[in-house]
Scaffold this motif. Structure first.
Motif, PDB file in Angstrom:
ATOM      1  N   ASN A  72     -56.772 -47.675   8.033  1.00  0.00           N
ATOM      2  CA  ASN A  72     -58.212 -47.896   8.205  1.00  0.00           C
ATOM      3  C   ASN A  72     -58.609 -47.505   9.640  1.00  0.00           C
ATOM      4  O   ASN A  72     -58.997 -48.359  10.446  1.00  0.00           O
ATOM      5  CB  ASN A  72     -58.616 -49.355   7.941  1.00  0.00           C
ATOM      6  CG  ASN A  72     -58.104 -49.870   6.609  1.00  0.00           C
ATOM      7  OD1 ASN A  72     -58.036 -49.123   5.639  1.00  0.00           O
ATOM      8  ND2 ASN A  72     -57.721 -51.135   6.562  1.00  0.00           N
ATOM      9  N   SER A 100     -54.900 -42.283   6.071  1.00  0.00           N
ATOM     10  CA  SER A 100     -55.582 -42.670   7.311  1.00  0.00           C
ATOM     11  C   SER A 100     -55.474 -41.575   8.365  1.00  0.00           C
ATOM     12  O   SER A 100     -56.453 -41.246   9.052  1.00  0.00           O
ATOM     13  CB  SER A 100     -54.994 -43.975   7.858  1.00  0.00           C
ATOM     14  OG  SER A 100     -55.289 -45.039   6.988  1.00  0.00           O
ATOM     15  N   THR A 145     -54.504 -41.414  -1.493  1.00  0.00           N
ATOM     16  CA  THR A 145     -55.937 -41.166  -1.272  1.00  0.00           C
ATOM     17  C   THR A 145     -56.462 -39.821  -1.792  1.00  0.00           C
ATOM     18  O   THR A 145     -57.641 -39.700  -2.074  1.00  0.00           O
ATOM     19  CB  THR A 145     -56.272 -41.204   0.236  1.00  0.00           C
ATOM     20  OG1 THR A 145     -55.578 -40.131   0.880  1.00  0.00           O
ATOM     21  CG2 THR A 145     -55.858 -42.518   0.860  1.00  0.00           C
ATOM     22  N   THR A 156     -63.659 -46.907  10.158  1.00  0.00           N
ATOM     23  CA  THR A 156     -64.101 -48.301  10.264  1.00  0.00           C
ATOM     24  C   THR A 156     -64.658 -48.566  11.657  1.00  0.00           C
ATOM     25  O   THR A 156     -64.004 -48.271  12.660  1.00  0.00           O
ATOM     26  CB  THR A 156     -62.926 -49.264   9.979  1.00  0.00           C
ATOM     27  OG1 THR A 156     -62.474 -49.063   8.634  1.00  0.00           O
ATOM     28  CG2 THR A 156     -63.348 -50.717  10.147  1.00  0.00           C
ATOM     29  N   LYS A 163     -67.019 -50.286   7.109  1.00  0.00           N
ATOM     30  CA  LYS A 163     -66.031 -49.264   6.737  1.00  0.00           C
ATOM     31  C   LYS A 163     -66.768 -48.258   5.867  1.00  0.00           C
ATOM     32  O   LYS A 163     -67.208 -48.591   4.762  1.00  0.00           O
ATOM     33  CB  LYS A 163     -64.883 -49.913   5.967  1.00  0.00           C
ATOM     34  CG  LYS A 163     -63.825 -48.907   5.542  1.00  0.00           C
ATOM     35  CD  LYS A 163     -62.637 -49.552   4.857  1.00  0.00           C
ATOM     36  CE  LYS A 163     -61.604 -48.470   4.561  1.00  0.00           C
ATOM     37  NZ  LYS A 163     -60.408 -48.960   3.900  1.00  0.00           N
ATOM     38  N   ASP A 199     -54.744 -47.081  -5.994  1.00  0.00           N
ATOM     39  CA  ASP A 199     -55.810 -46.219  -5.451  1.00  0.00           C
ATOM     40  C   ASP A 199     -55.962 -44.961  -6.322  1.00  0.00           C
ATOM     41  O   ASP A 199     -57.070 -44.580  -6.704  1.00  0.00           O
ATOM     42  CB  ASP A 199     -55.461 -45.847  -3.998  1.00  0.00           C
ATOM     43  CG  ASP A 199     -56.625 -45.242  -3.237  1.00  0.00           C
ATOM     44  OD1 ASP A 199     -57.792 -45.451  -3.645  1.00  0.00           O
ATOM     45  OD2 ASP A 199     -56.378 -44.562  -2.225  1.00  0.00           O
ATOM     46  N   HIS A 271     -65.079 -48.658  -5.236  1.00  0.00           N
ATOM     47  CA  HIS A 271     -64.811 -48.310  -3.833  1.00  0.00           C
ATOM     48  C   HIS A 271     -65.838 -48.927  -2.889  1.00  0.00           C
ATOM     49  O   HIS A 271     -65.495 -49.333  -1.776  1.00  0.00           O
ATOM     50  CB  HIS A 271     -64.742 -46.789  -3.653  1.00  0.00           C
ATOM     51  CG  HIS A 271     -63.360 -46.257  -3.900  1.00  0.00           C
ATOM     52  ND1 HIS A 271     -62.775 -46.300  -5.131  1.00  0.00           N
ATOM     53  CD2 HIS A 271     -62.442 -45.716  -3.045  1.00  0.00           C
ATOM     54  CE1 HIS A 271     -61.547 -45.797  -5.029  1.00  0.00           C
ATOM     55  NE2 HIS A 271     -61.320 -45.438  -3.782  1.00  0.00           N
ATOM     56  N   GLN A 275     -64.574 -51.339  -0.161  1.00  0.00           N
ATOM     57  CA  GLN A 275     -64.776 -50.999   1.255  1.00  0.00           C
ATOM     58  C   GLN A 275     -65.487 -52.120   2.011  1.00  0.00           C
ATOM     59  O   GLN A 275     -65.218 -52.349   3.183  1.00  0.00           O
ATOM     60  CB  GLN A 275     -65.560 -49.690   1.385  1.00  0.00           C
ATOM     61  CG  GLN A 275     -64.643 -48.485   1.361  1.00  0.00           C
ATOM     62  CD  GLN A 275     -65.356 -47.152   1.257  1.00  0.00           C
ATOM     63  OE1 GLN A 275     -64.859 -46.250   0.625  1.00  0.00           O
ATOM     64  NE2 GLN A 275     -66.514 -47.027   1.868  1.00  0.00           N
ATOM     65  N   GLY A 278     -62.818 -54.403   2.787  1.00  0.00           N
ATOM     66  CA  GLY A 278     -61.982 -53.803   3.835  1.00  0.00           C
ATOM     67  C   GLY A 278     -62.611 -53.926   5.212  1.00  0.00           C
ATOM     68  O   GLY A 278     -61.924 -54.200   6.198  1.00  0.00           O
ATOM     69  N   HIS A 285     -56.439 -50.602   1.651  1.00  0.00           N
ATOM     70  CA  HIS A 285     -57.473 -50.023   0.783  1.00  0.00           C
ATOM     71  C   HIS A 285     -57.219 -50.227  -0.714  1.00  0.00           C
ATOM     72  O   HIS A 285     -58.072 -50.765  -1.431  1.00  0.00           O
ATOM     73  CB  HIS A 285     -57.622 -48.539   1.121  1.00  0.00           C
ATOM     74  CG  HIS A 285     -58.487 -47.793   0.168  1.00  0.00           C
ATOM     75  ND1 HIS A 285     -59.841 -48.014   0.062  1.00  0.00           N
ATOM     76  CD2 HIS A 285     -58.187 -46.848  -0.769  1.00  0.00           C
ATOM     77  CE1 HIS A 285     -60.344 -47.220  -0.877  1.00  0.00           C
ATOM     78  NE2 HIS A 285     -59.358 -46.519  -1.394  1.00  0.00           N
ATOM     79  N   THR A 288     -57.738 -53.727  -1.983  1.00  0.00           N
ATOM     80  CA  THR A 288     -59.137 -54.187  -2.083  1.00  0.00           C
ATOM     81  C   THR A 288     -59.759 -53.708  -3.399  1.00  0.00           C
ATOM     82  O   THR A 288     -60.534 -54.431  -4.030  1.00  0.00           O
ATOM     83  CB  THR A 288     -60.016 -53.698  -0.897  1.00  0.00           C
ATOM     84  OG1 THR A 288     -60.117 -52.267  -0.931  1.00  0.00           O
ATOM     85  CG2 THR A 288     -59.464 -54.153   0.444  1.00  0.00           C
TER      86      THR A 288
END
Ligand code: NZQ
Ligand code: ZN
Length: 389
Positions: A72, A100, A145, A156, A163, A199, A271, A275, A278, A285, A288
């Motif tokens: 993040n 990330s 991702t 973030t 975020k 994810d 999402h 987020q 997050g 991620h 969450t």
């Protein structure tokens, strides 16, 4: 396929356990000054750093490093990276890490030659870059991702607890090349592997649960979902299973490289909810997303019943005979819940650090989109967060 669309993805991929050698082919395409970007140091422990450095040295590159890109990635860290890349007059940003690190490299890429504040321009006003971009290359070390083949970047702002992800329209933001060696993913901690798997699955859901017409995109999505479910079960039992890890890595890329969104709208509310969580908790991620998914999908099921029924039958093999559509659809979500528990993802936002006192703030922080089966109101969002506790 009733929609109109253009499909073009400029990212060149190299895949397999020998793929790093192709960095030798790519590097001569770029100038002398390379900024090597990586995270908290896992690449130094597992040997990837040395292997990449050897190739950079062999190709006579002038290398500076941006290390310590955190999961993040923060705005503060972005400012630091922009300064380093400017001072080094970067010709190439080489991201070696997970989503990330790759997202961060893209954010630096669009900011180095930009006169405005990148947070305001790209993450608040969602503008496109109008400056020269520094090219990004990626050596991916973790599957999840899809950042390796898309134009997304999530940053973030810790001060404001925001975020925010920007999926740039400009193809220029996509990595020029990405190197995917499934073997690298074997040292990913179990918790991160599980988060990555969910994810991937959710990226496909976000694009699947929308629209009413018959699209090839949805059939591709069903195949991708079945592949990730199948391989996840193998990889959870034996993280060293190369075949399963390679399928997961490849599925991750195709789950979010614009292919399965072709010709239809997309949802992305899981999402947005994830987020928000997050931003407040700095939780992982994928976890969450897992924690808010079932309350969200059970909430919108009545509005997208035919698709939820199809999901149950085609992804989970639920038999429809003798049941109502609603029963079949609910059974599909029950299968999904059982799989999520089996692989061990977060099932509540409380375990990620959220509690009752945050519900209003979380709702305020949730961006409401309208591409799915139901546009949520604020009260519905609060209910979904409450059910996710
Ligand atoms: O920091 P290091 O030492 O590299 O350790 C990382 C990090 O702690 C570790 N890791 C990665 N590869 C490893 C490894 N550890 C051992 N061996 C390896 N081979 O894993 C941890 C998590 O890494 P991170 O990059 O944060 O994970 P992920 O790939 O899930 O990326 C998450 C970020 O991507 C954003 C998320 O919001 C989050 O900020 N997303 C980006 C998207 C996009 N570009 O399209 C879409 C996604 O929906 C997502 O929002
Ligand atoms: Zn995601």
């Amino acid at each position: 396929m009733l929609g109109n669309f253009k499909y073009h993805n400029p990212t060149k991929l190299y895949f397999g356990n020998q793929s790093l050698q192709f960095l030798n082919q790519e590097l001569p395409e770029y100038g002398h000054n390379v900024v090597l970007i990586y995270g908290g140091g896992s690449i130094k422990k597992n040997g990837i750093y040395q292997a990449v450095m050897d190739i950079l040295t062999k190709n006579n590159k002038n290398v500076v490093e941006i290390s310590g890109v955190m999961p993040n990635p923060t705005l503060k860290k972005l400012y630091e990276g922009i300064d380093i890349a400017r001072q080094h007059q970067a010709d190439l940003l080489l991201a070696v890490g997970g989503g990330s690190v790759c997202d961060y490299a893209k954010a630096v890429a669009v900011s180095v030659h930009c006169d405005e504040d990148p947070w305001d321009k790209y993450f608040i006003r969602f503008e496109e870059p109008d400056c020269q971009l520094v090219p990004v290359g990626c050596v991916l070390t973790m599957a999840g991702t899809g950042s390796e083949m898309n134009a997304g970047s999530v940053i973030t702002n810790s001060d404001t607890k925001q975020k925010i992800g920007h999926v740039f329209a400009s193809e220029e933001v996509m990595p020029k090349f990405s190197i995917l060696n499934p073997h690298y993913t074997m040292t990913v901690p179990e918790y991160q592997m599980k988060a990555g798997i969910y994810d991937i699955f959710n990226h496909i859901c976000e694009q699947y649960f929308s629209g009413d017409d018959d699209t090839t995109s949805d059939y591709i999505s069903e195949g991708l979902m079945r592949s990730v479910i199948h391989s996840s079960r193998i990889a959870i039992k034996n993280p060293q299973d190369y075949e399963a890890r390679s399928n997961i890595m490849w599925t991750a890329t195709w789950a979010l490289n614009t292919l399965v969104a072709c010709g239809k709208s997309s949802d992305w509310m899981v999402h947005m909810l994830g987020q928000a969580v997050g931003g407040y908790t700095n939780a992982t991620h994928g976890m969450t997303l897992a924690a808010v998914s079932l309350p969200y999908y059970r909430h919108i099921l009545p509005y997208g019943l035919p698709k939820f029924k199809r999901f149950a039958e085609n992804v989970w093999g639920v038999q429809a005979a003798g049941k109502t559509d609603e029963q079949v659809a609910q059974e599909g979500l029950a299968c999904m819940e059982a799989w999520m528990k089996e692989i061990g993802v977060a099932m509540s936002i409380r375990e990620l650090g959220a509690d009752e006192t945050m519900l209003d703030e979380l709702a305020d922080a949730t961006i409401i989109l309208d591409g799915g089966y139901k546009k949520l109101g604020r009260q519905e969002i609060i209910e979904i967060f409450r059910e996710s506790l």
